[in-house]
Design a protein around this motif. Structure first.
Motif, mmCIF file in Angstrom:
data_model
loop_
_atom_site.group_PDB
_atom_site.id
_atom_site.type_symbol
_atom_site.label_atom_id
_atom_site.label_comp_id
_atom_site.label_asym_id
_atom_site.label_seq_id
_atom_site.Cartn_x
_atom_site.Cartn_y
_atom_site.Cartn_z
ATOM 1 N N GLU A 11 0.859 -1.182 0.000
ATOM 2 C CA GLU A 11 0.000 0.000 0.000
ATOM 3 C C GLU A 11 0.897 1.234 0.000
ATOM 4 O OE1 GLU A 11 -3.579 2.018 2.733
ATOM 5 O OE2 GLU A 11 -2.550 0.185 3.391
ATOM 6 N N PHE A 14 1.575 5.326 0.168
ATOM 7 C CA PHE A 14 1.125 6.638 0.610
ATOM 8 C C PHE A 14 1.991 7.694 -0.078
ATOM 9 C CE2 PHE A 14 -0.224 3.720 3.818
ATOM 10 C CZ PHE A 14 -1.379 4.240 4.367
ATOM 11 N N HIS A 74 5.104 11.414 8.544
ATOM 12 C CA HIS A 74 3.958 10.816 7.854
ATOM 13 C C HIS A 74 4.074 9.290 7.871
ATOM 14 C CE1 HIS A 74 0.452 11.226 5.276
ATOM 15 N NE2 HIS A 74 0.992 10.431 4.369
ATOM 16 N N ALA A 75 5.283 8.781 7.679
ATOM 17 C CA ALA A 75 5.494 7.336 7.700
ATOM 18 C C ALA A 75 5.208 6.757 9.073
ATOM 19 C CB ALA A 75 6.927 7.019 7.270
ATOM 20 N N ARG A 90 3.217 7.992 11.320
ATOM 21 C CA ARG A 90 1.777 8.122 11.561
ATOM 22 C C ARG A 90 0.995 6.970 10.942
ATOM 23 N NH1 ARG A 90 1.683 13.046 10.744
ATOM 24 N NH2 ARG A 90 1.169 13.134 8.516
ATOM 25 N N HIS A 91 1.484 6.470 9.801
ATOM 26 C CA HIS A 91 0.765 5.405 9.105
ATOM 27 C C HIS A 91 1.403 4.029 9.290
ATOM 28 C CE1 HIS A 91 -2.171 7.918 7.030
ATOM 29 N NE2 HIS A 91 -1.206 8.788 6.810
ATOM 30 N N ALA A 132 4.285 3.050 8.315
ATOM 31 C CA ALA A 132 4.809 2.716 6.993
ATOM 32 C C ALA A 132 6.322 2.905 6.939
ATOM 33 C CB ALA A 132 4.137 3.582 5.930
ATOM 34 N N ARG A 154 3.459 -1.293 3.869
ATOM 35 C CA ARG A 154 3.057 0.096 3.638
ATOM 36 C C ARG A 154 4.290 0.931 3.333
ATOM 37 N NH1 ARG A 154 -1.524 2.108 7.934
ATOM 38 N NH2 ARG A 154 -3.235 0.827 7.141
ATOM 39 N N VAL A 191 5.659 4.984 2.305
ATOM 40 C CA VAL A 191 5.489 6.405 2.006
ATOM 41 C C VAL A 191 6.438 6.751 0.874
ATOM 42 C CG1 VAL A 191 5.856 8.761 2.845
ATOM 43 C CG2 VAL A 191 4.659 7.098 4.272
ATOM 44 N N GLU A 201 -5.715 8.497 1.520
ATOM 45 C CA GLU A 201 -4.330 8.963 1.450
ATOM 46 C C GLU A 201 -3.398 7.979 0.763
ATOM 47 O OE1 GLU A 201 -2.693 11.376 4.854
ATOM 48 O OE2 GLU A 201 -4.314 10.357 5.922
ATOM 49 N N SER A 202 -3.920 6.836 0.314
ATOM 50 C CA SER A 202 -3.017 5.823 -0.222
ATOM 51 C C SER A 202 -3.520 5.242 -1.532
ATOM 52 C CB SER A 202 -2.823 4.692 0.796
ATOM 53 O OG SER A 202 -4.026 3.970 0.977
#
Length: 268
Positions: free
Chosen positions: A51, A53, A65-66, A68-69, A71, A104, A106, A248-249
């Motif tokens: 997945e 982002f 951001h990574a 947070r997800h 990722a 996941r 980013v 967002e992805s």
């Protein structure tokens, strides 16, 4: 403000360049094309079940951001080289094709990500395409177009040192490869804008992989040791993934069918 006629709204199949074009020419479905290398890397990642982002910035915000997800953050090609044998994932599609255990990712891409989110903000369903999956994306879109949906294909282009758009021929080819699968038997050109037909003609005149290796962006990468990235990007219709931006992805369209966007009437 878009001038009359510039939005190509009288045609269901449209094409316009870069972030500004993404805002000026809207449609029900929008396809971002960045052959070297955002959407090529995206296609490789989706093929491997990752997945993705996309993220607009390549700075500390990307790392946040990574986290947070939950990722992994993809690093730049040259940064990856300096890490030696350390485990890493980079923006290089060749290196990404070899990674294992990543769910996941980013993917920082100021150009491609900015365009993708601008298209999403317009209300369009956003897809990512490159030469590798152009046919798959066209086949996914074809029944929607047959039902009256509009499509805009946006070649991302590159940036000159002063920040202005550099129309990159490889993205024009990628846009044309997608549109070639949608124009069908419309020899009169009534369903596609002249801009879209121009992209199709450009694609039909290419010789792969030679042209991609010799164009400006291809030479830029090959001369610094990333010829494998260009060779992967030059592969045509080797992938069946259809990257869809969901929230967002990006995820594979084969696994996720979003609600059909509200269709805009051609000419409106």
């Amino acid at each position: 403000m878009t001038l009359p006629g510039h939005d190509q709204s009288r045609f269901p199949l449209r094409m316009e360049w870069g972030p500004t074009g993404a805002q000026a020419v809207t449609a029900d479905y929008a396809v971002v094309v960045d052959v070297l290398s955002f959407t090529t890397t995206l296609s490789v990642a989706i093929e491997r079940g990752i997945e993705v982002f996309p993220f607009r910035w390549r700075d500390a915000r990307a790392a946040e951001h990574a986290v947070r997800h939950g990722a992994t953050l993809a690093v730049g090609r040259f940064e990856a080289l300096t890490r030696g044998n350390a485990r890493h994932v980079s923006l290089s599609p060749a290196s990404l094709s070899e990674v294992e255990g990543i769910e996941r990712l980013v993917l920082p891409s100021p150009n491609g990500s900015t365009i993708a989110f601008a298209l999403a903000d317009s209300g369009a369903q956003v897809l990512g395409a490159c030469l590798r999956n152009a046919g798959a994306v066209a086949r996914w879109l074809a029944p929607k177009v047959a039902d009256g949906a509009s499509v805009v294909v946006v070649p991302a282009g590159e940036r000159w040192h002063d920040g202005t758009l550099r129309p990159a021929v490889e993205d024009l080819w990628g846009a044309g490869a997608v549109l070639a699968g949608l124009v069908g038997e419309d020899e009169a050109g009534t369903g596609a804008s002249p801009e879209a037909w121009m992209a199709v003609a450009a694609w039909q005149g290419t010789r792969m992989p030679a042209d991609l290796l010799r164009c400006a962006s291809g030479l830029e990468l090959t001369e610094v040791g990333f010829v494998a990235d260009v060779e992967i990007a030059a592969q045509h219709d080797v992938s069946e993934v259809v990257p869809l931006l969901v929230g967002e992805s990006f995820r594979d369209g084969a696994d996720h069918q979003p609600p059909t966007p509200r269709l805009r009437r051609v000419g409106s």
